[in-house]
Design an enzyme around this catalytic site. Structure first.
Site, mmCIF file in Angstrom:
data_model
loop_
_atom_site.group_PDB
_atom_site.id
_atom_site.type_symbol
_atom_site.label_atom_id
_atom_site.label_comp_id
_atom_site.label_asym_id
_atom_site.label_seq_id
_atom_site.Cartn_x
_atom_site.Cartn_y
_atom_site.Cartn_z
ATOM 1 C CG HIS A 162 -12.808 -0.025 7.751
ATOM 2 N ND1 HIS A 162 -12.033 -0.470 6.694
ATOM 3 C CD2 HIS A 162 -12.102 0.987 8.325
ATOM 4 C CE1 HIS A 162 -10.912 0.237 6.639
ATOM 5 N NE2 HIS A 162 -10.921 1.129 7.631
ATOM 6 C CB CYS A 166 -6.630 -1.600 3.826
ATOM 7 S SG CYS A 166 -7.522 -0.283 4.673
ATOM 8 N N GLY A 167 -4.267 -1.132 6.441
ATOM 9 C CA GLY A 167 -4.023 -1.327 7.877
ATOM 10 C C GLY A 167 -5.274 -1.115 8.713
ATOM 11 C CG ASN A 220 -1.852 1.031 1.445
ATOM 12 O OD1 ASN A 220 -2.309 1.239 2.566
ATOM 13 N ND2 ASN A 220 -2.224 1.734 0.416
ATOM 14 N NE ARG A 265 -13.479 7.110 3.113
ATOM 15 C CZ ARG A 265 -13.675 7.794 4.249
ATOM 16 N NH1 ARG A 265 -14.878 8.276 4.534
ATOM 17 N NH2 ARG A 265 -12.688 7.980 5.106
ATOM 18 C CB CYS A 270 -3.696 6.001 6.243
ATOM 19 S SG CYS A 270 -2.919 4.859 5.081
ATOM 20 N N GLY A 271 -3.724 3.186 8.402
ATOM 21 C CA GLY A 271 -2.890 2.323 9.245
ATOM 22 C C GLY A 271 -1.516 2.094 8.654
ATOM 23 C CD GLN A 331 -4.380 5.468 0.966
ATOM 24 O OE1 GLN A 331 -3.488 4.629 1.119
ATOM 25 N NE2 GLN A 331 -5.594 5.155 0.541
#
Ligand SMILES: N[C@@H](CCC[C@H](N)C(=O)O)C(=O)O
Length: 270
Positions: free
Chosen positions: A151, A209-210, A13, A201, A74-75, A47
């Site tokens: 989520h 996705c963390g 990511n 999203r 954002c993890g 991102q």
């Protein structure tokens, strides 16, 4: 004006990180964020992350999806930012203050406490968020969890059989989710292990996705689908260790990597 950047990723990511903690950036709008993130014409990333000074934490992390929209959490980027910063820090995000700590080849992040109330997700109207009475084709009865960002999690028999590239955008933009939503398809593979695919999203399918891993682990624990409070969540890009502590906090541990450092000519698209 040339702006330096660091290209980083967490399990594939990927992020463009702009460090504006000392030298301020020009004002950054959604069109400029989307242009930087564009893989055909910009630097390209899932991102865009901007670090700025903060009045309430060691620094602030702003997060822009590839479509240019600014979001709360954002993890994976949190671990990348921990690596970049190099020591323990408190970080202000739109979803609250998180604590980051470099560890091994990545970092451990205290992501804070999850929320389950329908209006905290948020949903358009009241319903039970543990087993929601809704369905999109074979995806039914999801959980909804807000871990700083929203989520929805579907537990399925075979996650690889779900056409997430088709159903993801439909669910993301359903009127039930007034702020849109991140869509998680999870397959429990053992007493403490889950395989996960995520339609993000504003960014689409990503390698990892963390926050999705955090939300999914919490949902599985609440539903009694795993034993204990520690879960390994394996995404296409690799595994993350998630713990939901007795005190209610979510701890995420996993890798982060710097890919390269560069600079680009700033163009303001507003
Ligand atoms: N990749 C991220 C999540 C980024 C934000 C998300 N797409 C949203 O809109 O909330 C992660 O690792 O958590």
């Amino acid at each position: 004006m040339r702006i330096p950047f660091t290209k980083m990723h967490g399990l594939g990511n990927d992020f463009v990180v702009l460090d504006a903690r000392i030298d301020a950036l020009p004002p950054l709008g959604p069109a400029t964020a989307a242009a930087i993130s564009d893989r055909r014409t910009g630097i390209g990333c899932d991102q865009l992350i901007v670090l700025q000074p903060s009045d309430v934490a060691d620094f602030q992390m702003r997060i822009f999806n590839a479509d240019g929209g600014e979001v709360e959490a954002c993890g994976n980027a949190s671990r990348a930012v921990a690596l970049l910063h190099g020591s323990k820090a408190s970080v202000e995000t739109g979803g609250g203050i998180i604590a980051v700590e470099p560890m091994g080849d990545g970092a451990r992040i205290d992501m804070g406490t999850p929320r389950f109330e329908w209006d905290a997700i948020p949903l358009a109207y009241a319903m039970d968020t543990l087993t929601m009475p809704v369905a999109w084709e074979n995806l039914e009865n999801p959980c909804a969890v807000n871990v700083g960002n929203p989520h929805v999690i579907f537990f399925v028999e075979d996650g690889t059989a779900i056409p997430l590239e088709r159903l993801g955008p439909e669910i993301e933009c359903d009127a039930l989710f007034p702020e849109r939503i991140n869509v998680n398809v999870a397959q429990v593979t053992g007493p403490a292990s889950i395989d996960l695919r995520v339609w993000e999203r504003g960014s689409g399918l990503t390698r990892a996705c963390g926050t999705g891993a955090c939300a999914t682990a919490v949902a599985a624990i609440r539903r009694g689908l795993v034993s204990g409070r520690q879960v390994t969540v394996t995404l296409p890009g690799g595994p993350l260790d998630i713990e939901w502590t007795e005190a209610g906090r979510i701890l995420m541990t996993g890798p982060a990597t710097t890919s390269f450092i560069g600079s680009f000519e700033w163009t303001d698209y507003a």
